[in-house]
Write a protein that holds these residues in place. Structure first.
Motif, short mmCIF file in Angstrom:
data_model
loop_
_atom_site.label_atom_id
_atom_site.label_comp_id
_atom_site.label_asym_id
_atom_site.label_seq_id
_atom_site.Cartn_x
_atom_site.Cartn_y
_atom_site.Cartn_z
N CYS A 47 42.77 64.26 98.70
CA CYS A 47 43.80 63.71 99.58
C CYS A 47 44.48 62.55 98.88
O CYS A 47 43.82 61.71 98.26
CB CYS A 47 43.18 63.23 100.89
N ARG A 48 45.80 62.51 98.98
CA ARG A 48 46.56 61.44 98.35
C ARG A 48 47.57 60.88 99.34
O ARG A 48 48.00 61.58 100.25
CB ARG A 48 47.28 61.95 97.10
N THR A 49 47.93 59.64 99.13
CA THR A 49 48.92 59.00 99.99
C THR A 49 50.30 59.24 99.41
O THR A 49 50.55 58.97 98.23
CB THR A 49 48.65 57.48 100.08
N ARG B 51 48.58 60.29 104.36
CA ARG B 51 47.59 60.93 103.47
C ARG B 51 47.65 62.44 103.70
O ARG B 51 47.49 62.91 104.82
CB ARG B 51 46.19 60.41 103.75
#
Length: 148
Positions: free
Chosen positions: A35-37, A46
């Protein structure tokens, strides 16, 4: 006799195929945890990096995560362990049926899974499984540790 050799052929072929697709299967399972912002329309969110339309923490992501954990256990650990158990089972069955001519574990491993055992010393016939588990761990480490 023919049925046994046919079964051994196809089980060996299945294990070879699973070993070939093993890194990809593990990577796909690990990507569910990435998961990335990202900033969408000025709002930081996210998201699942492999599927940016899925928000992390959503019920869809939770379902993906549950499936990934199960598949990691089944494929990630199962694929390396199946040949070990198959070799040990075949050795036991053969030695029970032929008590006067027992086979060593390496002989059984090379007879049924030559690709699996021939590259290693006799005492380390199982080492391909160790290598596979190390690959799985490396994939998970690379997913969780990345450049900021």
């Amino acid at each position: 006799q023919l049925q046994g050799s046919f079964r051994r052929f196809w089980s060996g072929a299945a294990i070879i195929i699973l070993f070939l697709v093993y890194p990809m299967l593990v990577e796909q399972c690990a990507n569910v945890f990435d998961c990335r912002t990202v900033v969408l329309h000025g709002v930081a969110t996210r998201v699942l990096w492999a599927e940016t339309t899925t928000n992390c923490g959503s019920t869809t992501h939770f379902a993906y995560t549950a499936v990934a954990v199960v598949l990691t256990m089944v494929y990630g650990l199962g694929i390396p362990l199946v040949p070990i158990f198959a070799v040990l089972r075949e050795k036991y069955v053969y030695n029970v049926e032929h008590p006067l001519e027992p086979l060593s574990t390496m002989e059984v491993a090379t007879r049924h899974f030559g690709f699996y055992a021939l590259g290693y010393r006799r005492q380390r016939w199982f080492w391909e499984s160790v290598v596979a588990v190390r690959k799985m761990l490396m994939v998970y480490i690379l997913v969780f540790i990345r450049d900021p």
